[in-house]
Design a protein around this motif. Structure first.
Motif, PDB file in Angstrom:
ATOM      1  N   VAL A 195       0.856  -1.182   0.000  1.00  0.00           N
ATOM      2  CA  VAL A 195       0.000   0.000   0.000  1.00  0.00           C
ATOM      3  C   VAL A 195       0.894   1.234   0.000  1.00  0.00           C
ATOM      4  CG1 VAL A 195      -1.902   1.204   1.128  1.00  0.00           C
ATOM      5  CG2 VAL A 195      -1.727  -1.291   1.324  1.00  0.00           C
ATOM      6  N   ALA A 196       0.857   2.003  -1.086  1.00  0.00           N
ATOM      7  CA  ALA A 196       1.690   3.202  -1.232  1.00  0.00           C
ATOM      8  C   ALA A 196       0.851   4.433  -0.940  1.00  0.00           C
ATOM      9  CB  ALA A 196       2.263   3.273  -2.641  1.00  0.00           C
ATOM     10  N   CYS A 197       1.174   5.143   0.130  1.00  0.00           N
ATOM     11  CA  CYS A 197       0.383   6.288   0.582  1.00  0.00           C
ATOM     12  C   CYS A 197       1.179   7.580   0.395  1.00  0.00           C
ATOM     13  CB  CYS A 197       0.019   6.121   2.059  1.00  0.00           C
ATOM     14  SG  CYS A 197      -0.778   4.545   2.453  1.00  0.00           S
ATOM     15  N   GLY A 198       0.717   8.438  -0.476  1.00  0.00           N
ATOM     16  CA  GLY A 198       1.405   9.708  -0.695  1.00  0.00           C
ATOM     17  C   GLY A 198       2.752   9.554  -1.356  1.00  0.00           C
ATOM     18  N   ILE A 199       2.928   8.493  -2.134  1.00  0.00           N
ATOM     19  CA  ILE A 199       4.177   8.226  -2.851  1.00  0.00           C
ATOM     20  C   ILE A 199       3.925   8.476  -4.337  1.00  0.00           C
ATOM     21  CG2 ILE A 199       5.822   6.433  -3.533  1.00  0.00           C
ATOM     22  CD1 ILE A 199       5.390   5.155  -0.804  1.00  0.00           C
ATOM     23  N   SER A 200       4.701   9.370  -4.936  1.00  0.00           N
ATOM     24  CA  SER A 200       4.471   9.739  -6.332  1.00  0.00           C
ATOM     25  C   SER A 200       4.830   8.600  -7.278  1.00  0.00           C
ATOM     26  CB  SER A 200       5.279  10.991  -6.682  1.00  0.00           C
ATOM     27  OG  SER A 200       6.677  10.720  -6.551  1.00  0.00           O
ATOM     28  N   GLY A 201       5.898   7.859  -6.954  1.00  0.00           N
ATOM     29  CA  GLY A 201       6.284   6.737  -7.801  1.00  0.00           C
ATOM     30  C   GLY A 201       7.505   7.013  -8.649  1.00  0.00           C
ATOM     31  N   ALA A 202       8.535   7.610  -8.050  1.00  0.00           N
ATOM     32  CA  ALA A 202       9.800   7.807  -8.770  1.00  0.00           C
ATOM     33  C   ALA A 202      10.366   6.446  -9.167  1.00  0.00           C
ATOM     34  CB  ALA A 202      10.801   8.562  -7.891  1.00  0.00           C
ATOM     35  N   ILE A 203      11.113   6.411 -10.270  1.00  0.00           N
ATOM     36  CA  ILE A 203      11.596   5.142 -10.802  1.00  0.00           C
ATOM     37  C   ILE A 203      12.444   4.377  -9.794  1.00  0.00           C
ATOM     38  CG2 ILE A 203      13.640   6.193 -11.864  1.00  0.00           C
ATOM     39  CD1 ILE A 203      13.261   4.168 -14.178  1.00  0.00           C
ATOM     40  N   GLN A 204      13.175   5.132  -8.936  1.00  0.00           N
ATOM     41  CA  GLN A 204      14.005   4.464  -7.930  1.00  0.00           C
ATOM     42  C   GLN A 204      13.152   3.715  -6.916  1.00  0.00           C
ATOM     43  OE1 GLN A 204      14.318   7.613  -8.865  1.00  0.00           O
ATOM     44  NE2 GLN A 204      16.439   8.076  -9.395  1.00  0.00           N
ATOM     45  N   HIS A 205      11.991   4.278  -6.563  1.00  0.00           N
ATOM     46  CA  HIS A 205      11.106   3.605  -5.614  1.00  0.00           C
ATOM     47  C   HIS A 205      10.401   2.427  -6.284  1.00  0.00           C
ATOM     48  CE1 HIS A 205       8.746   3.314  -1.914  1.00  0.00           C
ATOM     49  NE2 HIS A 205       7.716   3.011  -2.688  1.00  0.00           N
ATOM     50  N   LEU A 206       9.947   2.625  -7.517  1.00  0.00           N
ATOM     51  CA  LEU A 206       9.255   1.558  -8.227  1.00  0.00           C
ATOM     52  C   LEU A 206      10.141   0.331  -8.389  1.00  0.00           C
ATOM     53  CD1 LEU A 206       7.410   3.528 -11.072  1.00  0.00           C
ATOM     54  CD2 LEU A 206       6.543   2.837  -8.829  1.00  0.00           C
ATOM     55  N   ASN A 229      -2.325  11.914 -11.811  1.00  0.00           N
ATOM     56  CA  ASN A 229      -1.303  11.636 -12.821  1.00  0.00           C
ATOM     57  C   ASN A 229      -0.003  11.091 -12.219  1.00  0.00           C
ATOM     58  OD1 ASN A 229      -2.899  12.600 -15.029  1.00  0.00           O
ATOM     59  ND2 ASN A 229      -2.464  14.702 -14.339  1.00  0.00           N
ATOM     60  N   ALA A 230      -0.024  10.762 -10.949  1.00  0.00           N
ATOM     61  CA  ALA A 230       1.185  10.258 -10.299  1.00  0.00           C
ATOM     62  C   ALA A 230       1.631   8.943 -10.954  1.00  0.00           C
ATOM     63  CB  ALA A 230       0.935  10.041  -8.812  1.00  0.00           C
ATOM     64  N   PRO A 231       2.936   8.767 -11.217  1.00  0.00           N
ATOM     65  CA  PRO A 231       3.448   7.555 -11.872  1.00  0.00           C
ATOM     66  C   PRO A 231       3.130   6.269 -11.112  1.00  0.00           C
ATOM     67  CG  PRO A 231       5.130   9.267 -11.851  1.00  0.00           C
ATOM     68  CD  PRO A 231       4.006   9.765 -10.995  1.00  0.00           C
ATOM     69  N   ILE A 232       2.871   6.362  -9.814  1.00  0.00           N
ATOM     70  CA  ILE A 232       2.601   5.168  -9.016  1.00  0.00           C
ATOM     71  C   ILE A 232       1.369   4.429  -9.536  1.00  0.00           C
ATOM     72  CG2 ILE A 232       1.174   6.378  -7.313  1.00  0.00           C
ATOM     73  CD1 ILE A 232       3.689   3.563  -6.530  1.00  0.00           C
ATOM     74  N   PHE A 233       0.414   5.170 -10.129  1.00  0.00           N
ATOM     75  CA  PHE A 233      -0.813   4.540 -10.619  1.00  0.00           C
ATOM     76  C   PHE A 233      -0.558   3.635 -11.832  1.00  0.00           C
ATOM     77  CE2 PHE A 233      -2.880   8.268  -8.454  1.00  0.00           C
ATOM     78  CZ  PHE A 233      -3.534   7.505  -7.487  1.00  0.00           C
ATOM     79  N   GLU A 234       0.578   3.842 -12.506  1.00  0.00           N
ATOM     80  CA  GLU A 234       0.890   3.034 -13.683  1.00  0.00           C
ATOM     81  C   GLU A 234       1.235   1.591 -13.309  1.00  0.00           C
ATOM     82  OE1 GLU A 234       3.888   4.941 -16.000  1.00  0.00           O
ATOM     83  OE2 GLU A 234       2.811   6.863 -16.098  1.00  0.00           O
ATOM     84  N   VAL A 235       1.709   1.382 -12.089  1.00  0.00           N
ATOM     85  CA  VAL A 235       2.057   0.020 -11.657  1.00  0.00           C
ATOM     86  C   VAL A 235       1.050  -0.531 -10.655  1.00  0.00           C
ATOM     87  CG1 VAL A 235       4.522   0.389 -12.052  1.00  0.00           C
ATOM     88  CG2 VAL A 235       3.562   0.823  -9.771  1.00  0.00           C
ATOM     89  N   ASP A 247      -2.307  -2.004  -8.967  1.00  0.00           N
ATOM     90  CA  ASP A 247      -3.462  -2.838  -9.321  1.00  0.00           C
ATOM     91  C   ASP A 247      -4.763  -2.119  -8.971  1.00  0.00           C
ATOM     92  OD1 ASP A 247      -2.132  -5.514 -10.079  1.00  0.00           O
ATOM     93  OD2 ASP A 247      -1.184  -5.026  -8.166  1.00  0.00           O
ATOM     94  N   TYR A 248      -4.727  -1.345  -7.884  1.00  0.00           N
ATOM     95  CA  TYR A 248      -5.879  -0.565  -7.455  1.00  0.00           C
ATOM     96  C   TYR A 248      -5.402   0.831  -7.088  1.00  0.00           C
ATOM     97  CZ  TYR A 248      -7.942  -5.206  -7.017  1.00  0.00           C
ATOM     98  OH  TYR A 248      -8.367  -6.483  -7.265  1.00  0.00           O
ATOM     99  N   GLY A 249      -6.087   1.849  -7.551  1.00  0.00           N
ATOM    100  CA  GLY A 249      -5.706   3.217  -7.264  1.00  0.00           C
ATOM    101  C   GLY A 249      -6.836   4.007  -6.642  1.00  0.00           C
ATOM    102  N   ILE A 250      -6.508   4.792  -5.624  1.00  0.00           N
ATOM    103  CA  ILE A 250      -7.495   5.660  -4.970  1.00  0.00           C
ATOM    104  C   ILE A 250      -6.988   7.094  -5.085  1.00  0.00           C
ATOM    105  CG2 ILE A 250      -8.704   6.219  -2.832  1.00  0.00           C
ATOM    106  CD1 ILE A 250      -8.200   3.337  -1.914  1.00  0.00           C
ATOM    107  N   VAL A 251      -7.692   7.929  -5.826  1.00  0.00           N
ATOM    108  CA  VAL A 251      -7.322   9.332  -5.971  1.00  0.00           C
ATOM    109  C   VAL A 251      -8.030  10.117  -4.884  1.00  0.00           C
ATOM    110  CG1 VAL A 251      -7.333  11.351  -7.472  1.00  0.00           C
ATOM    111  CG2 VAL A 251      -7.044   9.065  -8.460  1.00  0.00           C
ATOM    112  N   GLY A 252      -7.255  10.656  -3.957  1.00  0.00           N
ATOM    113  CA  GLY A 252      -7.838  11.402  -2.847  1.00  0.00           C
ATOM    114  C   GLY A 252      -6.804  11.732  -1.790  1.00  0.00           C
ATOM    115  N   ASP A 253      -7.222  12.526  -0.824  1.00  0.00           N
ATOM    116  CA  ASP A 253      -6.362  12.925   0.284  1.00  0.00           C
ATOM    117  C   ASP A 253      -6.192  11.737   1.221  1.00  0.00           C
ATOM    118  OD1 ASP A 253      -5.168  13.974   2.543  1.00  0.00           O
ATOM    119  OD2 ASP A 253      -6.283  15.865   2.450  1.00  0.00           O
ATOM    120  N   LEU A 254      -4.956  11.323   1.410  1.00  0.00           N
ATOM    121  CA  LEU A 254      -4.705  10.137   2.241  1.00  0.00           C
ATOM    122  C   LEU A 254      -5.211  10.320   3.665  1.00  0.00           C
ATOM    123  CD1 LEU A 254      -1.969  10.487   4.298  1.00  0.00           C
ATOM    124  CD2 LEU A 254      -0.864  10.623   2.077  1.00  0.00           C
TER     125      LEU A 254
END
Length: 407
Positions: free
Chosen positions: A337-348, A365-371, A373-380
């Motif tokens: 579960v990635a919370c408030g993580i944009s998804g930089a390539i180093q983290h991915l 549009n955060a890159p984390i959504f590209e990998v 399986d489930y995405g929630i757009v909202g304030d964590l």
């Protein structure tokens, strides 16, 4: 390369002895003699006043690689039990050995570890070289490096894989210096050039901004320390057959300069990210270090552990032991579960092999959504409390169902 002494020039002044960091020079008959403890650092060469010491290059800049065959895995143990990373190395070592059509061996050092030796066979090793001695019960740099060096000199493996643990990061460089070969540290991927029998070792470079693939074409063994949690673990096969060879080492107490008097375990809880089935990670989107209290609450509710992005570690919001990514730990849990993580390539690169990834981020549009399986757009800070409340309701429902079934 090896350090040599020109006896005719040596005046027996002892200057080289005083500067040697490895205590590898003895004075015999007033002449300097280099022992097998030498790490080829060259300090003695610079210090010698009569230029009687030099570094000898191996013929053709390397060794006869045709003399070297076999893949070895260092089976690191603590308190008589091999680590999980050993299963990962055996899984990867098996693939490499099959590609090269050669034997996979596990090198186990310790005392009274016959059951662990047999278990390594069931995890895919063709042979276990079990070096049994009381002096090897607890890891020491001098003892382990001497024993494995002797084995390498005698048996000549072409590849040696070591876990990038605290012990592996100490043992690997010492061994590579003794054997005069290269070492690629902290690898995250291994491939094979079958035609040339070369191990292609890939690791993060320049702070994780690019991946470098490194070869060791002229020296053997090809050595690599491998980051825990990266490779898939070998499966247990009860019917797999192999040979356990018990070896008695040429090792004396005086060979070990630093003695382990006592092992004191830290009271600080260990963050076993590599082994956790569920990880809840927080990123810069938390806003401040207080946000990790919410992350901890969700992780506890799910029965998981807390992870973190590099950005939060660099700002001292959380300890480095929680960091996931190329410069942290590589993980593959069942749920991430990635919370408030944009998804930089180093983290991915450190978590993209997780079986199920759930991302919570207010930036659609955060890159984390590209990998994910489930995405929630909202304030964590709105989403996570709702998740925790829903999990509480699930617990209540399950208790109610259990009560009804009992009545």
């Amino acid at each position: 390369m090896a350090i040599k002494v020109i006896k005719e020039k040596c005046v027996g002044c002892g200057a080289c002895v005083t500067v040697c960091p490895a205590d590898a020079i003895n004075m015999i008959d007033k002449k300097a003699v280099i022992t097998d403890k030498c790490i080829a650092c060259g300090a003695c060469i610079d210090k010698c006043p009569v230029e009687a010491i030099y570094k000898e290059s191996t013929k053709n800049g390397g060794v006869n690689i045709d003399d070297y065959r076999g893949v070895w895995v260092f089976a690191e143990q603590r308190e008589g039990k091999t680590l999980n990373v050993v299963r990962e190395l055996l899984g990867e070592g098996r693939k490499i050995a099959d590609e090269l059509e050669t034997e996979l061996s596990a090198v186990l050092l310790g005392h009274n570890m016959e059951e662990e030796a047999d278990l390594l066979i069931k995890y895919g090793a063709d042979k276990v070289i079990y070096v049994d001695d009381e002096l090897l019960d607890v890891y020491t740099t001098d003892g382990y490096s001497k024993v494995i060096f002797d084995l390498i000199e005698e048996r000549k493996p072409e590849i040696l894989l070591i876990g990038a643990t605290n012990i592996g990061r100490d043992l690997g460089p010492r061994l590579s210096a003794k054997v005069h070969t290269g070492l690629t540290a902290d690898c995250t991927r291994l491939d094979v050039d079958k035609e040339n029998r070369r191990l292609m070792m890939t690791r993060p470079a320049f702070g994780g901004n690019l991946m470098a693939t490194i070869l060791c074409p002229k020296h053997r063994p090809q050595m690599s320390t491998v980051r825990p949690g990266v490779m898939e673990k070998a499966k247990l096969h009860e019917d797999h057959e192999g040979v356990v060879e018990v070896v008695k080492p040429n090792l004396k107490a005086e060979d070990i300069k630093a003695k382990v008097v006592e092992v004191v375990k830290s009271d600080k809880p260990v963050v076993a990210l590599e082994e956790a089935p569920i990880i809840v990670s927080g990123g810069r989107g938390l806003g401040n270090e207080e946000g990790f209290k919410l992350i901890e609450e969700l992780a506890e509710k799910l029965g998981g552990v807390v992870g973190a992005s590099r950005a939060t570690v660099d700002t001292n919001w959380i300890d480095h032991s929680h960091q996931v990514g190329q410069t942290g730990k590589t993980v593959r849990p069942g749920l991430y579960v990635a919370c408030g993580i944009s998804g930089a390539i180093q983290h991915l690169a450190g978590m993209q092999d997780s079986k199920c990834i759930v991302a919570i981020n207010k930036d659609a549009n955060a890159p984390i959504f590209e990998v994910a399986d489930y995405g929630i757009v909202g304030d964590l800070y709105e989403v996570i409390p709702e998740l925790i409340q829903a999990l509480d309701n699930v617990d209540d429902i399950m208790e109610a169902v259990k009560s009804l079934s009992e009545n």
